[in-house]
Design an enzyme around this catalytic site. Structure first.
Site, PDB file in Angstrom:
ATOM      1  CD  GLU A 124      -9.393  -8.392  -0.738  1.00 20.42           C
ATOM      2  OE1 GLU A 124      -8.335  -8.844  -1.231  1.00 20.42           O
ATOM      3  OE2 GLU A 124      -9.486  -8.042   0.447  1.00 20.42           O
ATOM      4  CG  HIS A 246      -2.069  -1.845  -2.063  1.00 20.19           C
ATOM      5  ND1 HIS A 246      -3.067  -0.901  -2.152  1.00 20.19           N
ATOM      6  CD2 HIS A 246      -2.659  -2.973  -1.590  1.00 20.19           C
ATOM      7  CE1 HIS A 246      -4.205  -1.433  -1.742  1.00 20.19           C
ATOM      8  NE2 HIS A 246      -3.990  -2.688  -1.388  1.00 20.19           N
ATOM      9  CG  HIS A 353       1.194  -4.129  -0.867  1.00 25.76           C
ATOM     10  ND1 HIS A 353       0.999  -3.757   0.448  1.00 25.76           N
ATOM     11  CD2 HIS A 353       0.344  -5.158  -1.098  1.00 25.76           C
ATOM     12  CE1 HIS A 353       0.074  -4.528   0.982  1.00 25.76           C
ATOM     13  NE2 HIS A 353      -0.344  -5.396   0.076  1.00 25.76           N
ATOM     14  NE  ARG A 388       0.167 -10.320  -2.524  1.00 24.61           N
ATOM     15  CZ  ARG A 388      -0.863  -9.774  -1.872  1.00 24.61           C
ATOM     16  NH1 ARG A 388      -1.912 -10.522  -1.537  1.00 24.61           N
ATOM     17  NH2 ARG A 388      -0.858  -8.491  -1.563  1.00 24.61           N
TER      18      ARG A 388
END
Length: 537
Positions: A124, A246, A353, A388
């Site tokens: 990712e 997000h 998010h 994050r």
């Protein structure tokens, strides 16, 4: 007159996602646990997590690389010791999940022997290696169902569903000696009655606060309850300005909160303008694999520049069977809205998010209040810094739940059960006939937070938000003082408190770093430090 109800347990766990369930299962072997869930057990962010959990399983990967990727994504604001602690304990946490029965995807083998096949690892944004264990594109659901089934079967875990935690009960609030948590007042939504739970230890596993924004990928329960309760009980909070947006939420009138996993871009999906051209290579050399803050700002910039409602996520260049196999949930869900992701680009927008800040804790999840722990998204451990890294969230839940469990277990024999706690007093309140006030304030709060404290900020916008927030706080407090509690009132009270903390943190940070971007202070500082807020004692 309603009967006074008081529950008792060794440990009260507030929240039923990955963090709360892991802690409850860990402690239940040697103690009695009450686990509180605001709705049904599964109605939390864990259930909806798609991508997976980061952990070093590949021989070509390393803990040092996982640490380095996390530090880079955190933009200089991670606590390196915490990052290392988390990465080092990741594999053990994953092995525990596997022992519990979580079925992560495995690689295909020529002889069909899946039992001994290695796990399929995806990659990712922000990760330098494939290190994401996943269960197709519904990892959170697999984890949630597995753990909650084990919790339901455990004789030492009492599950209280449809209960809102109202406030923590502390020795200081009762004018007793010391500064320790003694339990909590909770609202039984089914009978609409406040009850008391006394416990030797309390753990907040309540998730984040993204419901403070108008557009969010989170379920409705993400109203910052644990952060607000801890703050009101004297705990410090930190880095609340870093709310992760997000980049890719499905843009469709009938789709509520449907997230399109980071793994789509990890497996080669492109972001395109309405005319079909890609734009991420113009913003970052990592293109679609750049960290989320960069991707979200790029989408926001393009949408505003072009005056369009959305951009498009396109994986149609991959074979259809590959797409369907790896993203069955997304494929099926999008089909319900008339979008076939194997042939059609997907309309997407950014949405609030993940809350990177929260209640300050140590490596055991212990807060400033004795006996009170905070684990998962509700906590600020220092792991995430200014942003994050993808798939470190469920990992944090698991690692710190286990660490908190060890710490609590070591103290159980030393801490007595609290004595009789005063019952909730509602002798001076009445039932409200003005629910429209709550609905109006809820809408106003989320709208001005989106407009003024969103992906891109300015000093003027933050000041406007501060003034509006102060007015709402006063109005909501007057309402709370005069009327009986309700689910909407409790959540609104907590959300407006969290909004104030986000605004205060954002106003203190005179730079742009990670998820906090202020056009009046566009450059990062040389040595950024956490934003720490101290409540009035």
């Amino acid at each position: 007159m309603k009967q006074v109800v008081e529950h008792q347990s060794d440990v009260l766990v507030i929240g039923s996602g990955a963090a709360g369930l892991t802690l409850a299962l860990y402690l239940a072997e040697k103690s009695k646990v009450i686990l509180l869930s605001k709705g049904p057990l599964s109605e939390g962010s864990t259930y909806y997590a798609q991508g997976g959990i980061a952990s070093v399983f590949d021989k070509d990967d390393s803990i040092e690389s996982h640490v380095a990727d996390t530090l880079i994504a955190g933009a200089g604001l991670c606590d390196e010791a915490v990052v290392k602690f988390t990465a080092e304990n990741a594999k053990g946490a994953m092995e525990w999940l596997i022992e519990c029965g979580v079925a992560f995807d495995k690689e295909e083998t020529s002889d069909g022997d899946t039992a001994n096949a290695p796990y399929h690892l995806t990659r990712e944004g922000g990760h330098s290696h494939r290190r994401i264990l996943h269960a197709a594109d519904a990892t959170g659901k697999e984890v949630q169902i597995t753990l909650q089934d084990r919790a339901k079967a455990h004789p030492n875990i009492q599950l209280l569903e449809r209960y809102n935690a109202i406030d923590l009960i502390t020795s200081r609030k009762l004018n007793l000696s010391g500064n320790r948590v003694l339990g909590a007042y909770v609202w039984n939504r089914d009978v609409e009655q406040v009850e008391t739970i006394k416990a030797r230890f309390v753990a907040l596993a309540t998730g984040g606060s993204s419901k403070v924004y108008q557009y969010t990928s989170n379920p409705d329960i993400a109203s910052g309850d644990g952060i607000a309760m801890a703050w009101r009980s004297g705990c410090r909070v930190a880095n609340m300005e870093f709310n992760q947006f997000h980049p890719t939420c499905l843009y469709h009138a009938d789709a509520r909160n449907f997230l399109l996993t980071e793994a789509l871009r990890g497996e080669g999906a492109y972001l395109r303008r309405p005319d079909g051209t890609r734009f991420m290579p113009e913003f970052d050399e990592r293109a679609e694999l750049a960290p989320r803050d960069i991707v979200a700002r790029a989408i926001d910039f393009e949408m505003k520049r072009l005056g369009v409602d959305c951009v498009y996520l396109d994986i149609t260049h991959k074979p259809a069977d590959f797409v369907i196999k790896h993203f069955p949930t997304i494929h099926q869900r999008c089909l319900e809205f008339g979008i076939d992701i194997t042939t059609d680009p997907i309309p997407v927008v950014p949405a609030a998010h993940y809350t990177c800040g929260g209640v300050m804790t140590d490596l055991h999840g212990q807060t400033d209040l004795n006996g009170l722990y905070a684990i998962g998204e509700v906590a600020y451990t220092g792991l995430h810094g200014a942003n994050r890294l993808a798939s470190n969230s469920l990992l944090e839940c698991l690692v710190f739940a286990r660490a908190a469990g060890e710490d609590i277990e070591g103290q159980l024999h030393k801490v007595p059960m609290p004595g009789i706690l005063p019952a909730w007093d509602e002798s001076k309140v009445s039932n409200s006939d003005e629910e429209v006030v709550i609905a109006h304030n809820w809408h106003e709060l989320r709208l001005f937070m989106w407009d003024y404290v969103g992906i891109v900020r300015s000093d003027k916008r933050l000041e406007r938000a501060r003034r509006r927030c102060a007015m709402l706080q006063q109005e909501i407090q007057e309402y709370y003082s005069n009327f009986r509690v309700s689910n909407n009132l409790l959540e609104l009270r907590n959300l407006v408190q969290v909004a104030e903390l986000i605004i205060r943190c954002a106003m203190e940070r005179k730079e742009s770093v990670g998820l906090h971007y202020n056009i009046d202070h566009p450059e990062p500082c040389a040595n950024p430090t956490p934003t720490i807020l101290q409540p009035d004692r």
